[in-house]
Design an enzyme around this catalytic site. Structure first.
Site, PDB file in Angstrom:
ATOM      1  CB  CYS B  32       3.770 -11.892  32.552  1.00 47.69           C
ATOM      2  SG  CYS B  32       3.691 -11.730  34.348  1.00 47.69           S
ATOM      3  CB  CYS B  35       3.708 -16.055  33.768  1.00 50.89           C
ATOM      4  SG  CYS B  35       2.148 -15.162  33.604  1.00 50.89           S
ATOM      5  CG  HIS B  79      -0.908 -12.596  33.345  1.00 47.83           C
ATOM      6  ND1 HIS B  79       0.329 -12.076  33.657  1.00 47.83           N
ATOM      7  CD2 HIS B  79      -1.571 -11.614  32.675  1.00 47.83           C
ATOM      8  CE1 HIS B  79       0.424 -10.841  33.185  1.00 47.83           C
ATOM      9  NE2 HIS B  79      -0.720 -10.533  32.587  1.00 47.83           N
ATOM     10  CG  ASN B 119       2.196  -0.478  45.125  1.00 50.02           C
ATOM     11  OD1 ASN B 119       1.769  -0.037  46.187  1.00 50.02           O
ATOM     12  ND2 ASN B 119       3.479  -0.417  44.802  1.00 50.02           N
ATOM     13  CG  HIS B 130       1.510 -12.590  37.531  1.00 50.08           C
ATOM     14  ND1 HIS B 130       1.479 -13.591  36.582  1.00 50.08           N
ATOM     15  CD2 HIS B 130       1.385 -13.213  38.734  1.00 50.08           C
ATOM     16  CE1 HIS B 130       1.361 -14.755  37.183  1.00 50.08           C
ATOM     17  NE2 HIS B 130       1.294 -14.557  38.496  1.00 50.08           N
ATOM     18  CG  HIS B 132       3.308  -8.546  41.915  1.00 50.52           C
ATOM     19  ND1 HIS B 132       2.630  -7.967  40.864  1.00 50.52           N
ATOM     20  CD2 HIS B 132       4.264  -7.653  42.262  1.00 50.52           C
ATOM     21  CE1 HIS B 132       3.158  -6.798  40.576  1.00 50.52           C
ATOM     22  NE2 HIS B 132       4.148  -6.563  41.415  1.00 50.52           N
ATOM     23  CD  GLN B 134       6.724  -4.156  45.108  1.00 52.17           C
ATOM     24  OE1 GLN B 134       7.903  -3.867  45.135  1.00 52.17           O
ATOM     25  NE2 GLN B 134       5.809  -3.356  44.599  1.00 52.17           N
TER      26      GLN B 134
END
Lengths: 49, 302
Positions: B32, B35, B79, B119, B130, B132, B134
């Site tokens: 990933c 991470c 994660h 998303n 993971h 997150h 944007q």
């Protein structure tokens, strides 16, 4: 209100809202390809005397 | 640099960024890129063994250079987690990070709008699992925001009132309310276009996350966390969603805009998705299978 009570999280926030958090510390790093990377970190508590 | 092409029929910009075809696609968890970098392992996007919250320029950006920015916001070094599973304090810290990114990116000369979003889930098209979000800094005001701004400006001119404040007043009876406290309210709007769409908004008029005072920011964190936890309890599985933060654009003249967050899960049942098809994509007319009042009740009971 019908069943529109705040959730457990909201109840916690009522308590949390009373304490003002220190702003996050910001640390800028340049990656090898030129892109930036920013770390947002919680300030460490000052050492107790 | 991305290319902007004008769609003369819809009068909106289309962004062409062909290098995004090569972006990282469903890597195994051991590889990933979001991470922290583990000792002895290949370097990830975050070359340190731990972090609290990290933000970096997307390696496969939709906007870069003079055109704008595309950033990735890593919520946690863990994660296998999610935004809703974070402790309240970390969600509160994320509110501060989102506000800071909005402030900083809005200062870039070409930027006309800063969009914070997430998303979540493969059904939405997520390629990295993971936790997150944007941030896009656009060189134009995106069409959805442009339409919202035009509607609220026109309403303000005609009535002297904030359009979204009136939407919130319409939720006073509570039939469509999912979660609330004194400062923020989450509800399924009567004009929802997705079955379990939820809007979150401050009860006091504000245009930007950075305008929230400390109690309002805590309140946003708590109500957002509460809604996301309800989403995951709704069908007893992690619910995919798009989270879209509608702040006002930088610059003067947008005081009529009321900050709010929109959440669109694609599910219409536990195992069926609502697809955008002929009517929605070809004609822009959404057809909905679930009443807002029923969806709100299900979410309240979740």
């Amino acid at each position: 209100l019908p069943s529109a009570e705040p959730g457990a999280g909201a109840a916690t926030a009522a308590g949390a809202a009373g304490r003002k958090a220190a702003p996050l510390e910001k640390r800028l790093v340049r990656k090898e390809d030129g892109r930036y990377l920013i770390f947002y970190e919680r300030p460490k508590d000052p050492p107790r005397r | 640099v991305s290319e902007l092409r004008w769609h003369p029929l819809l009068r909106e910009w289309v962004t062409v960024a062909p290098w995004r075809q090569d972006r990282t696609y469903h890597p195994p968890a051991a590889f990933c890129p979001l991470c922290p970098t583990r000792p002895g392992q290949p370097e990830t996007e975050v070359p340190e063994p731990d972090y609290h919250i990290a933000v970096f320029e997307n390696r496969f950006p939709s906007y870069t250079g003079d055109l704008g920015r595309a950033e990735v916001v890593c919520y946690t070094p863990v994660h296998d987690s999610s935004l809703g599973a974070q402790p309240l304090e970390r969600v509160r810290d994320l509110v501060e990070v989102w506000a800071d990114r909005t402030r900083e990116l809005a200062e870039l000369p070409s930027v006309r709008y800063v969009f914070v979003f997430e998303n979540r889930g493969e059904e939405i098209g997520v390629t990295l699992h993971h936790p997150h979000g944007q941030v896009y800094a656009y060189p134009f005001v995106p069409p959805v925001l442009e339409r919202e701004l035009a509607a609220s400006a026109e309403h303000q001119r005609r009535t002297g009132c904030c359009l979204y404040c009136e939407v919130l007043a319409g939720e006073a009876a509570g039939e469509r309310v999912v979660s609330k406290d004194d400062r923020w309210v989450a509800f399924v709007p009567p004009f929802n276009r997705w079955p379990y769409e939820v809007h979150l908004a401050p009860t006091a008029h504000a245009g930007l996350l950075g305008e929230l005072d400390d109690p309002q920011a805590w309140s946003l964190a708590a109500v957002l966390k509460d809604v996301l936890e309800r989403y995951d309890r709704l069908f007893d599985r992690p619910l995919p969603y798009v989270m879209a933060m509608h702040q006002r654009p930088p610059g003067a003249g947008f005081d009529h805009h009321h900050l709010h967050i929109e959440l669109y899960p694609p599910n219409r049942t536990a195992d069926k998705l609502k697809y955008l098809a002929g009517s929605e994509l070809g004609a822009g007319a959404f057809i909905l299978d679930v009443r807002a009042e029923d969806a709100a009740r299900e979410l309240r009971e979740a």
